[in-house]
Design a protein around this motif. Structure first.
Motif, mmCIF file in Angstrom:
data_model
loop_
_atom_site.group_PDB
_atom_site.id
_atom_site.type_symbol
_atom_site.label_atom_id
_atom_site.label_comp_id
_atom_site.label_asym_id
_atom_site.label_seq_id
_atom_site.Cartn_x
_atom_site.Cartn_y
_atom_site.Cartn_z
ATOM 1 N N SER A 19 0.827 -1.206 0.000
ATOM 2 C CA SER A 19 0.000 0.000 0.000
ATOM 3 C C SER A 19 0.859 1.254 0.000
ATOM 4 O O SER A 19 0.553 2.238 -0.684
ATOM 5 C CB SER A 19 -0.932 0.008 1.207
ATOM 6 N N LEU A 20 1.951 1.225 0.748
ATOM 7 C CA LEU A 20 2.852 2.378 0.822
ATOM 8 C C LEU A 20 3.477 2.665 -0.543
ATOM 9 O O LEU A 20 3.456 3.799 -1.034
ATOM 10 C CB LEU A 20 3.937 2.120 1.870
ATOM 11 N N ILE A 21 4.013 1.632 -1.160
ATOM 12 C CA ILE A 21 4.660 1.796 -2.470
ATOM 13 C C ILE A 21 3.639 2.237 -3.523
ATOM 14 O O ILE A 21 3.886 3.172 -4.304
ATOM 15 C CB ILE A 21 5.355 0.489 -2.896
ATOM 16 N N SER A 22 2.484 1.571 -3.555
ATOM 17 C CA SER A 22 1.464 1.873 -4.559
ATOM 18 C C SER A 22 0.938 3.296 -4.402
ATOM 19 O O SER A 22 0.779 4.017 -5.391
ATOM 20 C CB SER A 22 0.306 0.871 -4.448
ATOM 21 N N PHE A 23 0.673 3.704 -3.164
ATOM 22 C CA PHE A 23 0.102 5.026 -2.922
ATOM 23 C C PHE A 23 1.027 6.129 -3.412
ATOM 24 O O PHE A 23 0.599 7.035 -4.141
ATOM 25 C CB PHE A 23 -0.191 5.201 -1.429
ATOM 26 N N PHE A 24 2.289 6.051 -3.023
ATOM 27 C CA PHE A 24 3.209 7.124 -3.401
ATOM 28 C C PHE A 24 3.571 7.061 -4.883
ATOM 29 O O PHE A 24 3.781 8.105 -5.511
ATOM 30 C CB PHE A 24 4.467 7.076 -2.524
ATOM 31 N N ALA A 25 3.621 5.861 -5.446
ATOM 32 C CA ALA A 25 3.913 5.741 -6.876
ATOM 33 C C ALA A 25 2.795 6.369 -7.711
ATOM 34 O O ALA A 25 3.055 7.103 -8.678
ATOM 35 C CB ALA A 25 4.089 4.275 -7.251
ATOM 36 N N VAL A 54 -12.505 18.529 -0.698
ATOM 37 C CA VAL A 54 -13.528 17.540 -0.344
ATOM 38 C C VAL A 54 -12.928 16.142 -0.252
ATOM 39 O O VAL A 54 -13.233 15.369 0.667
ATOM 40 C CB VAL A 54 -14.668 17.567 -1.391
ATOM 41 N N TYR A 55 -12.022 15.813 -1.195
ATOM 42 C CA TYR A 55 -11.388 14.492 -1.207
ATOM 43 C C TYR A 55 -10.138 14.425 -0.328
ATOM 44 O O TYR A 55 -9.487 13.385 -0.266
ATOM 45 C CB TYR A 55 -11.019 14.095 -2.648
ATOM 46 N N GLY A 56 -9.781 15.513 0.309
ATOM 47 C CA GLY A 56 -8.616 15.526 1.175
ATOM 48 C C GLY A 56 -7.298 15.601 0.436
ATOM 49 O O GLY A 56 -6.232 15.306 1.002
ATOM 50 N N LEU A 57 -7.332 16.020 -0.822
ATOM 51 C CA LEU A 57 -6.117 16.065 -1.640
ATOM 52 C C LEU A 57 -5.338 17.369 -1.456
ATOM 53 O O LEU A 57 -4.298 17.545 -2.100
ATOM 54 C CB LEU A 57 -6.483 15.889 -3.117
ATOM 55 N N ASP A 58 -5.832 18.239 -0.597
ATOM 56 C CA ASP A 58 -5.113 19.484 -0.336
ATOM 57 C C ASP A 58 -4.155 19.351 0.835
ATOM 58 O O ASP A 58 -3.418 20.280 1.157
ATOM 59 C CB ASP A 58 -6.112 20.607 -0.059
ATOM 60 N N LYS A 59 -4.126 18.181 1.461
ATOM 61 C CA LYS A 59 -3.257 17.944 2.608
ATOM 62 C C LYS A 59 -1.922 17.361 2.157
ATOM 63 O O LYS A 59 -1.797 16.873 1.030
ATOM 64 C CB LYS A 59 -3.939 16.991 3.590
ATOM 65 N N PRO A 60 -0.891 17.406 3.034
ATOM 66 C CA PRO A 60 0.400 16.789 2.681
ATOM 67 C C PRO A 60 0.228 15.308 2.351
ATOM 68 O O PRO A 60 -0.689 14.642 2.855
ATOM 69 C CB PRO A 60 1.229 16.988 3.958
ATOM 70 N N LEU A 61 1.139 14.791 1.532
ATOM 71 C CA LEU A 61 0.993 13.435 1.007
ATOM 72 C C LEU A 61 0.993 12.386 2.108
ATOM 73 O O LEU A 61 0.210 11.430 2.062
ATOM 74 C CB LEU A 61 2.123 13.153 0.001
ATOM 75 N N TYR A 62 1.830 12.570 3.124
ATOM 76 C CA TYR A 62 1.897 11.547 4.177
ATOM 77 C C TYR A 62 0.616 11.531 5.000
ATOM 78 O O TYR A 62 0.182 10.466 5.483
ATOM 79 C CB TYR A 62 3.126 11.774 5.068
ATOM 80 N N ILE A 63 -0.033 12.677 5.161
ATOM 81 C CA ILE A 63 -1.306 12.725 5.885
ATOM 82 C C ILE A 63 -2.399 12.053 5.039
ATOM 83 O O ILE A 63 -3.270 11.336 5.568
ATOM 84 C CB ILE A 63 -1.677 14.176 6.229
ATOM 85 N N GLN A 64 -2.353 12.282 3.728
ATOM 86 C CA GLN A 64 -3.297 11.603 2.838
ATOM 87 C C GLN A 64 -3.154 10.092 2.958
ATOM 88 O O GLN A 64 -4.151 9.355 3.026
ATOM 89 C CB GLN A 64 -3.061 12.027 1.388
#
Length: 319
Positions: A19-25, A54-64
């Motif tokens: 999940s970690l690799i897929s998410f950041f990739a 609304v989708y939370g995509l404005d937050k830092p990547l690690y928080i997402q």
């Protein structure tokens, strides 16, 4: 029990890593749904920023990532960008057909590979051995998408024996005809998966049986007057099951991954076709949901293969 707990812990750790690799990739990809043209071309930048919030995509990547990981632990894969429906619902409606395709294909691959490999080894250098070997080499070298297109052209377009695509040609009235029609639509996709999968396994079984037949215990068993069926039941099959089951477990990722291509070619509305459409639309929640579920099914298949091997051979090393 300790082995089962170790396997479950291994599954959880591997899923987190995947999940970690897929998410950041995926999030490092050069494009996104909000810039892919899927939205209204007249939409303003302010509206896009509101959607991202609304989708939370404005937050830092690690928080997402932490928010997303916390959600999937509750089996909540989010909301699809493209359709606006729950990702879990979209996947669950398509998961059964993908499982039917893959599980039935794996069973047929297992049975046919054992039959062809064993019979080829017993008839070494004879006609059937040469036939099985050439068939396996053809299977090993034939791309599944190319075989699928040939079958569609010959049997669907020219001969009109099988449907070109889809799963149904009749309405769902609950009759036997409806289910027979469903099975009729699955014949060519399952054939492609099985044909592409039996090649390497048949050659592997053949080589294993040839080596087993050279063993001393087979020589003494023959000296005791055991028939071919008895040799097969008591000596050959017990020695074949562990390596063959292990190889089947390792081939699960290729089978599941191959369903993306075949479901797209045959327009089968399963997880593979959903993944393909989501990738074109940059629908990241759906892509991530399918990746996680696919990884879970693959890891679960490998664990089940190990447990079956342990049942067949209590001395099997699971470490």
């Amino acid at each position: 029990m300790n082995i089962v707990l170790k396997k479950l812990l291994y599954l959880i750790v591997m899923l987190i890593i995947i999940s970690l690799i897929s998410f950041f990739a995926i999030n490092l990809a050069p494009n996104s749904f909000f810039a892919s043209g899927e939205l209204n071309p007249n939409i303003t930048k302010e509206s896009i920023e509101q959607l991202k919030a609304v989708y939370g995509l404005d937050k830092p990547l690690y928080i997402q990532y932490l928010s997303w990981l916390s959600a999937i632990l509750q089996l909540d894969f989010g909301i699809s960008f493209a359709s606006g429906t729950m990702v879990k619902d979209e996947i669950l409606t398509r998961l059964p057909i993908t499982l039917i395709l893959n599980i039935s294909s794996m069973i047929l691959i297992f049975i046919l590979s054992l039959y062809l490999g064993i019979k080829a080894a017993f008839s070494k250098s004879k006609f059937f051995d040469k036939f099985a070997t050439q068939l396996s080499l053809l299977s090993f070298s034939m791309p599944s998408f190319y075989l699928a297109l040939i079958l569609i052209l010959v049997f669907s377009v020219n001969l009109e024996l099988f449907p070109i695509a889809g799963l149904h040609s009749v309405t769902n009235d609950g009759s036997l005809n409806y289910y027979l029609d469903f099975l009729w639509h699955l014949i060519m996709p399952i054939f492609v998966i099985v044909f592409a999968g039996i090649g390497s396994l048949t050659l592997y079984v053949r080589s294993l049986v040839i080596e087993i037949l050279k063993s001393d215990y087979i020589f003494f068993a023959k000296a005791r007057g055991l028939s071919k069926k008895e040799l097969l039941r008591y000596y050959i099959l017990p020695n074949l099951y562990p390596p063959v089951i292990t190889l089947l477990g390792l081939s699960l990722p290729a089978v599941i991954g191959g369903s993306v291509i075949l479901e797209t070619i045959f327009s089968i509305d399963g997880m593979g076709l959903l993944f393909y459409k989501s990738a074109l639309a940059y629908d990241y929640p759906v892509i991530m949901g399918i990746l996680i579920i696919g990884a879970f099914l693959t890891l679960l298949g490998n664990i089940l293969a190990d447990l079956v091997l342990l049942k067949l051979n209590p001395n099997y090393n699971n470490e």
